[in-house]
Design an enzyme around this catalytic site. Sequence first.
Site, PDB file in Angstrom:
ATOM      1  N   CYS A 116      71.425  38.428 -10.732  1.00 54.98           N
ATOM      2  CA  CYS A 116      70.670  37.773 -11.810  1.00 54.98           C
ATOM      3  C   CYS A 116      71.471  37.656 -13.103  1.00 54.98           C
ATOM      4  CB  CYS A 116      69.362  38.504 -12.061  1.00 54.98           C
ATOM      5  SG  CYS A 116      68.301  38.529 -10.615  1.00 54.98           S
ATOM      6  N   HIS A 257      66.952  37.138 -19.223  1.00 61.00           N
ATOM      7  CA  HIS A 257      66.671  36.892 -17.807  1.00 61.00           C
ATOM      8  C   HIS A 257      65.180  37.100 -17.585  1.00 61.00           C
ATOM      9  CE1 HIS A 257      66.491  37.058 -13.562  1.00 61.00           C
ATOM     10  NE2 HIS A 257      66.423  38.366 -13.482  1.00 61.00           N
ATOM     11  N   ASN A 287      60.781  35.175 -11.181  1.00 62.08           N
ATOM     12  CA  ASN A 287      62.185  35.555 -11.362  1.00 62.08           C
ATOM     13  C   ASN A 287      63.055  34.629 -10.518  1.00 62.08           C
ATOM     14  OD1 ASN A 287      64.725  36.702 -11.247  1.00 62.08           O
ATOM     15  ND2 ASN A 287      63.992  38.796 -10.958  1.00 62.08           N
TER      16      ASN A 287
HETATM   17  N1  COA Z   1      49.786  44.128  -5.722  1.00 64.42           N
HETATM   18  C1  COA Z   1      49.025  45.234  -5.789  1.00 64.42           C
HETATM   19  N2  COA Z   1      49.514  46.475  -5.803  1.00 64.42           N
HETATM   20  C2  COA Z   1      50.863  46.600  -5.747  1.00 64.42           C
HETATM   21  C3  COA Z   1      51.706  45.495  -5.687  1.00 64.42           C
HETATM   22  C4  COA Z   1      51.120  44.225  -5.659  1.00 64.42           C
HETATM   23  N3  COA Z   1      51.851  43.089  -5.592  1.00 64.42           N
HETATM   24  N4  COA Z   1      52.979  45.919  -5.643  1.00 64.42           N
HETATM   25  C5  COA Z   1      52.936  47.256  -5.688  1.00 64.42           C
HETATM   26  N5  COA Z   1      51.651  47.660  -5.753  1.00 64.42           N
HETATM   27  C6  COA Z   1      51.146  49.023  -5.808  1.00 64.42           C
HETATM   28  C7  COA Z   1      52.120  50.028  -5.271  1.00 64.42           C
HETATM   29  O1  COA Z   1      52.059  50.093  -3.864  1.00 64.42           O
HETATM   30  C8  COA Z   1      51.638  51.300  -5.932  1.00 64.42           C
HETATM   31  O2  COA Z   1      50.545  51.796  -5.204  1.00 64.42           O
HETATM   32  P1  COA Z   1      50.440  53.351  -4.867  1.00 64.42           P
HETATM   33  O3  COA Z   1      50.380  54.027  -6.222  1.00 64.42           O
HETATM   34  O4  COA Z   1      49.180  53.421  -4.100  1.00 64.42           O
HETATM   35  O5  COA Z   1      51.655  53.670  -4.102  1.00 64.42           O
HETATM   36  C9  COA Z   1      51.105  50.808  -7.279  1.00 64.42           C
HETATM   37  O6  COA Z   1      50.935  49.398  -7.145  1.00 64.42           O
HETATM   38  C10 COA Z   1      52.006  51.098  -8.437  1.00 64.42           C
HETATM   39  O7  COA Z   1      53.296  50.726  -8.072  1.00 64.42           O
HETATM   40  P2  COA Z   1      54.484  50.881  -9.056  1.00 64.42           P
HETATM   41  O8  COA Z   1      55.747  50.546  -8.341  1.00 64.42           O
HETATM   42  O9  COA Z   1      54.398  52.170  -9.773  1.00 64.42           O
HETATM   43  O10 COA Z   1      54.146  49.744 -10.111  1.00 64.42           O
HETATM   44  P3  COA Z   1      54.906  49.385 -11.424  1.00 64.42           P
HETATM   45  O11 COA Z   1      53.998  49.492 -12.564  1.00 64.42           O
HETATM   46  O12 COA Z   1      56.230  50.089 -11.508  1.00 64.42           O
HETATM   47  O13 COA Z   1      55.207  47.833 -11.210  1.00 64.42           O
HETATM   48  C11 COA Z   1      56.989  46.358 -10.584  1.00 64.42           C
HETATM   49  C12 COA Z   1      55.991  47.430 -10.124  1.00 64.42           C
HETATM   50  C13 COA Z   1      57.823  45.913  -9.388  1.00 64.42           C
HETATM   51  C14 COA Z   1      56.207  45.167 -11.136  1.00 64.42           C
HETATM   52  C15 COA Z   1      57.877  46.956 -11.711  1.00 64.42           C
HETATM   53  O14 COA Z   1      58.381  48.205 -11.295  1.00 64.42           O
HETATM   54  C16 COA Z   1      58.995  46.053 -12.078  1.00 64.42           C
HETATM   55  O15 COA Z   1      58.803  44.971 -12.584  1.00 64.42           O
HETATM   56  N6  COA Z   1      60.265  46.490 -11.879  1.00 64.42           N
HETATM   57  C17 COA Z   1      61.413  45.665 -12.148  1.00 64.42           C
HETATM   58  C18 COA Z   1      61.582  44.670 -11.041  1.00 64.42           C
HETATM   59  C19 COA Z   1      62.572  43.592 -11.371  1.00 64.42           C
HETATM   60  O16 COA Z   1      62.564  43.059 -12.448  1.00 64.42           O
HETATM   61  N7  COA Z   1      63.435  43.245 -10.402  1.00 64.42           N
HETATM   62  C20 COA Z   1      64.381  42.217 -10.520  1.00 64.42           C
HETATM   63  C21 COA Z   1      65.458  42.571 -11.472  1.00 64.42           C
HETATM   64  S1  COA Z   1      66.633  41.273 -11.571  1.00 64.42           S
END
Ligand code: COA
Length: 344
Positions: A116, A257, A287
């Site tokens: 990215c 980004h 993204n």
């Molecule tokens: N819908 C509903 N629930 C979801 C879900 C979805 N699409 N994706 C994950 N969950 C659930 C998980 O399974 C977890 O459940 P659990 O507690 O029962 O295990 C819960 O939501 C919380 O998950 P968590 O990973 O703690 O959520 P978060 O607040 O960290 O958000 C992201 C997850 C992926 C949105 C966040 O971590 C993020 O944006 N990270 C950066 C990703 C990124 O930018 N990547 C590309 C970089 S170039």
Amino acid sequence: MIQPVGARITGVGAAVPASVVTNADLERLVDTSDEWITTRTGIKQRRVVSENETATGLAVAAAREAIAYAGIAPGEIDLIIVATSTPDNLYPSTACMVQAAVGAQRAAAFDLEAACSGIIYALAVGQQFIGSGTFKTVLMVGVDIHSRFLNWEDRNTCILFGDAAGALVMQAADGENEILATYLRADGTGGHLLSIPNYGTAYPHAGTTPPKAVNRYLHMNGRAIYEFAVNAVPEAVRAACARAGIRVEDIDFFVPHQANQRIIKAAAERLKFKPEQIVSNLDQYGNTSAASIPLALRDALARGQIKPPATCALVGFGGGLTWGAAIIRWTAAERQMTEGFPNE
Ligand code: COA
């Protein structure tokens, strides 16, 4: 002191597939909700390629728009850099395919892989070729089709990504120094946090027919990437500003980004940017990896959010891990840019 490098951005373009996948569509595929996706990421919809659309096709459409915006002939292009992690083939490079399609017969061409952060890396490389006097006109394209590498049954990842291409034309400038500075970083020790494994030669059965069943989907440690990003973005902006000899307060627009609205907001707060300084179209496209920064820049120009003169901080981060920033003083006379994409 600002180091004169004599390179400026003269063209911007982008292209997206026609097919829209909304959060409601994803509710039918995985156990998720529009509410969860919107509050955790800010994404409302994304574009996804059809079976016969390719990275090259999107890249060419974006490149053509940027070339037209710059008002140059394809024959003037000396170098094409395509930043992509999802090329059509291992080779020929996507850059060579773009070179043939746009008719840039004089241009050298190669692909660059920095996930990215790819378009920021491409900007820095292009700037070096222009700064050294080797080339006068460089076309850079960021393109990614992550939909082909997503597990559409994995709610952790399939909600985040969209397909797109974005392009920039960079030219040697007489007396203008619009790219004030670039800053690049990498940390391979975090490579496992965001990866598409089993696709290359590390997978010993890559060439078997029929291919053995293998998990070659995108893998991500969301929380770790989130932590990385909210630290990497402010670091890159501060370092690039220092190189440019300007203060962070001198930045008019923050063009990060487009990965997650919470990352963008947290980084902007650390840098003390006001909401109106933030360029974001993540809600519409998700993204789009290497495409996201030129796609957001194009959108901000088309909407009239960015009007010259404006100093912009472009910031990338992603797999590798990689991150970096470019400071651009946008002084080009405003040109007509419509909100609709020419390829639609
Ligand atoms: N819908 C509903 N629930 C979801 C879900 C979805 N699409 N994706 C994950 N969950 C659930 C998980 O399974 C977890 O459940 P659990 O507690 O029962 O295990 C819960 O939501 C919380 O998950 P968590 O990973 O703690 O959520 P978060 O607040 O960290 O958000 C992201 C997850 C992926 C949105 C966040 O971590 C993020 O944006 N990270 C950066 C990703 C990124 O930018 N990547 C590309 C970089 S170039």
